[in-house]
Design an enzyme around this catalytic site. Structure first.
Site, PDB file in Angstrom:
ATOM      1  N   ASP A  36      64.996  19.969  -0.355  1.00 35.10           N
ATOM      2  CA  ASP A  36      66.402  20.149  -0.025  1.00 35.10           C
ATOM      3  C   ASP A  36      66.993  21.372  -0.703  1.00 35.10           C
ATOM      4  O   ASP A  36      67.314  21.345  -1.898  1.00 35.10           O
ATOM      5  CB  ASP A  36      67.166  18.875  -0.470  1.00 35.10           C
ATOM      6  CG  ASP A  36      68.657  19.013  -0.283  1.00 35.10           C
ATOM      7  OD1 ASP A  36      69.412  18.362  -1.032  1.00 35.10           O
ATOM      8  OD2 ASP A  36      69.074  19.781   0.605  1.00 35.10           O
ATOM      9  N   ASP A 220      70.581  25.075   4.441  1.00 36.32           N
ATOM     10  CA  ASP A 220      70.344  23.769   3.833  1.00 36.32           C
ATOM     11  C   ASP A 220      69.286  22.966   4.581  1.00 36.32           C
ATOM     12  O   ASP A 220      69.574  22.326   5.601  1.00 36.32           O
ATOM     13  CB  ASP A 220      71.670  22.985   3.782  1.00 36.32           C
ATOM     14  CG  ASP A 220      71.513  21.661   3.063  1.00 36.32           C
ATOM     15  OD1 ASP A 220      72.501  20.900   3.007  1.00 36.32           O
ATOM     16  OD2 ASP A 220      70.410  21.382   2.564  1.00 36.32           O
TER      17      ASP A 220
HETATM   18  C1  LIG Z   1      76.585  17.637   6.348  1.00 30.43           C
HETATM   19  S1  LIG Z   1      76.116  17.247   4.727  1.00 30.43           S
HETATM   20  C2  LIG Z   1      75.261  15.851   4.998  1.00 30.43           C
HETATM   21  C3  LIG Z   1      73.810  15.970   4.643  1.00 30.43           C
HETATM   22  N1  LIG Z   1      73.133  14.812   5.185  1.00 30.43           N
HETATM   23  C4  LIG Z   1      72.567  14.837   6.375  1.00 30.43           C
HETATM   24  O1  LIG Z   1      72.526  15.801   7.098  1.00 30.43           O
HETATM   25  C5  LIG Z   1      71.867  13.527   6.734  1.00 30.43           C
HETATM   26  C6  LIG Z   1      70.443  13.595   6.174  1.00 30.43           C
HETATM   27  C7  LIG Z   1      69.732  12.303   6.250  1.00 30.43           C
HETATM   28  C8  LIG Z   1      68.398  12.304   6.569  1.00 30.43           C
HETATM   29  C9  LIG Z   1      67.695  11.121   6.645  1.00 30.43           C
HETATM   30  C10 LIG Z   1      68.325   9.905   6.397  1.00 30.43           C
HETATM   31  C11 LIG Z   1      69.671   9.903   6.064  1.00 30.43           C
HETATM   32  C12 LIG Z   1      70.387  11.095   5.996  1.00 30.43           C
HETATM   33  N2  LIG Z   1      71.870  13.310   8.174  1.00 30.43           N
HETATM   34  C13 LIG Z   1      73.050  12.972   8.782  1.00 30.43           C
HETATM   35  O2  LIG Z   1      74.087  12.890   8.133  1.00 30.43           O
HETATM   36  N3  LIG Z   1      73.000  12.721  10.122  1.00 30.43           N
HETATM   37  C14 LIG Z   1      74.226  12.331  10.831  1.00 30.43           C
HETATM   38  C15 LIG Z   1      74.348  13.157  12.080  1.00 30.43           C
HETATM   39  O3  LIG Z   1      73.150  13.044  12.847  1.00 30.43           O
HETATM   40  C16 LIG Z   1      72.014  13.547  12.147  1.00 30.43           C
HETATM   41  C17 LIG Z   1      71.758  12.737  10.898  1.00 30.43           C
HETATM   42  C18 LIG Z   1      73.570  15.933   3.149  1.00 30.43           C
HETATM   43  O4  LIG Z   1      74.222  15.217   2.448  1.00 30.43           O
HETATM   44  N4  LIG Z   1      72.488  16.651   2.749  1.00 30.43           N
HETATM   45  C19 LIG Z   1      72.006  16.532   1.378  1.00 30.43           C
HETATM   46  C20 LIG Z   1      70.540  16.136   1.340  1.00 30.43           C
HETATM   47  C21 LIG Z   1      70.287  14.824   2.074  1.00 30.43           C
HETATM   48  C22 LIG Z   1      68.780  14.599   2.217  1.00 30.43           C
HETATM   49  C23 LIG Z   1      68.441  13.268   2.886  1.00 30.43           C
HETATM   50  C24 LIG Z   1      69.109  12.116   2.176  1.00 30.43           C
HETATM   51  C25 LIG Z   1      70.599  12.321   2.018  1.00 30.43           C
HETATM   52  C26 LIG Z   1      70.919  13.657   1.353  1.00 30.43           C
HETATM   53  C27 LIG Z   1      72.216  17.888   0.657  1.00 30.43           C
HETATM   54  O5  LIG Z   1      71.586  18.909   1.416  1.00 30.43           O
HETATM   55  C28 LIG Z   1      73.678  18.141   0.479  1.00 30.43           C
HETATM   56  O6  LIG Z   1      74.386  17.332  -0.015  1.00 30.43           O
HETATM   57  O7  LIG Z   1      74.117  19.315   0.931  1.00 30.43           O
HETATM   58  C29 LIG Z   1      75.477  19.603   0.640  1.00 30.43           C
HETATM   59  C30 LIG Z   1      75.593  21.072   0.300  1.00 30.43           C
HETATM   60  C31 LIG Z   1      76.297  19.211   1.840  1.00 30.43           C
END
Ligand SMILES: CSC[C@H](NC(=O)[C@H](Cc1ccccc1)NC(=O)N1CCOCC1)C(=O)N[C@@H](CC1CCCCC1)[C@@H](O)C(=O)OC(C)C
Length: 331
Positions: A36, A220
């Site tokens: 990530d 990202d």
């Molecule tokens: C728009 S910011 C939201 C972003 N999350 C996401 O993009 C999550 C990722 C995910 C994968 C698998 C299972 C669950 C969740 N996917 C998501 O929100 N989705 C909703 C829309 O459809 C696509 C999937 C996020 O929080 N990214 C994190 C890393 C992420 C890795 C997987 C587990 C959860 C955390 C990180 O890159 C971050 O916080 O970035 C900041 C800068 C926003």
């Protein structure tokens, strides 16, 4: 010592995230982690994670590793953009990715994980590849795997070659010329507060005119979709019959039968085109005639995010030299 490791989509239907095999400790324990670039903590499901919060994930057990050392008095706690989070304590241990080994990597063991992690059995933790300034370990922040590995790599770089519904690769220490076409365009990176922040030079919808603009955003790998300013996504979805920005579904949805245009974004004098198929992200539910877009508004986020939907259309070089830069190439 350079390395190369697979980036495997965790769901065969749509690219919600990509995981990469790593080994931790002695003897090596293999886990699949989400690399990530949007965060800088390396944390894993562990023997310290309550069983009620573990549902099929592999765990790291430091007590079974002869090279694990507790980093006494250190804790961590992280909250991600999607509201998920985790917290715990810290060990150092041997950490290997694709042949690149760091002998005393800070490995953050989870003592709590939020439900969205518990419910995602394919993700056994994260490897943060943002700048180490974002690391949440207290009282002393720890270095990312990339910062620790840099001095042993031929070149202080890692590259992301993510693919649509297919296995891609992360390379460490070298740039594989066979993975891209044409030239790599390098852009300056703003390292404050610690993301790979760059400025795109504009956009075009389908075969339409290119709109010069300065779009500041982060690259990202840990974000599934791509989130851009409202005026950009409005002009994109305005070209799609029946597309609406739905409060109910939490973003732009459209009739799955509608034809989508591609989306092109500028990188300096060059550009990258995201094929329409990548933006036709997924049916709302299996068999639904309603589809969810891979291009969404960033207005609720406060930051523009070039996530996997954009990254998988390119070969991306994360150059950790001084000063850092980010390179984009077609493939
Ligand atoms: C728009 S910011 C939201 C972003 N999350 C996401 O993009 C999550 C990722 C995910 C994968 C698998 C299972 C669950 C969740 N996917 C998501 O929100 N989705 C909703 C829309 O459809 C696509 C999937 C996020 O929080 N990214 C994190 C890393 C992420 C890795 C997987 C587990 C959860 C955390 C990180 O890159 C971050 O916080 O970035 C900041 C800068 C926003």
């Amino acid at each position: 010592e350079n390395g190369s490791a697979a980036a495997i989509p965790i769901d065969p239907r749509f690219d919600i995230a990509y995981v990469t095999p790593v080994t931790i400790g002695t003897p090596p324990q293999t886990l699949y982690l989400d690399f990530d670039t949007g965060s800088s903590d390396l944390w894993v499901f562990s023997s310290h994670t309550p069983e009620s919060q573990v549902r099929g994930q592999r765990i790291y057990s430091p007590e079974k590793s002869s090279t694990a050392k507790l980093l006494a008095g250190h804790t961590w706690s992280i909250l991600y953009g999607d509201g998920s989070g985790s917290l715990g304590n810290v060990y150092t241990d041997n950490f290997t990715v694709g042949g690149v080994t760091v002998t005393s990597q800070a490995v953050q063991t989870a003592q709590q994980v939020s439900y969205s992690f518990t419910s995602q059995s394919e993700i056994h933790g994260l490897v943060g590849l943002g700048f180490s300034t974002l690391n949440t370990v207290f009282p002393n922040g720890q270095l990312t795997f990339f910062d620790n590995a840099k001095s042993t790599l031929d070149s202080p770089v890692f590259t992301a070659d993510l693919k649509w519904k297919k296995e891609g690769t992360y390379d460490f220490g070298f740039i594989d010329e066979t993975k891209y076409t044409g030239e790599i365009t390098y852009l300056p990176v703003q390292t404050d507060p610690g993301y790979w922040t760059f400025t795109s030079s504009g956009y075009a919808v389908g075969d339409g005119a290119f709109h010069p603009a300065s779009i500041v955003g982060i690259a990202d790998t840990g974000t599934s979709l791509t989130y851009l300013p409202a005026e950009v996504v409005t002009s994109y979805w305005g070209q799609v019959d029946g597309a609406v920005d739905s409060d109910y579904y939490g973003g732009y949805v459209f009739p799955c039968s509608s034809k989508l245009p591609s989306f092109t974004f500028g990188v300096g004098p060059a550009n990258i085109t995201i094929p329409a198929s990548y933006i036709n992200y997924a049916q709302i539910t299996e068999g639904s005639p309603v589809c969810f877009g891979g291009l969404q508004s960033s207005s609720w986020l406060g930051v523009n995010i070039w996530g996997d939907v954009a990254l998988k259309a390119a070969f991306v070089v994360f150059n950790g030299a001084n000063p850092p830069t980010i390179g984009w190439a077609k493939k």
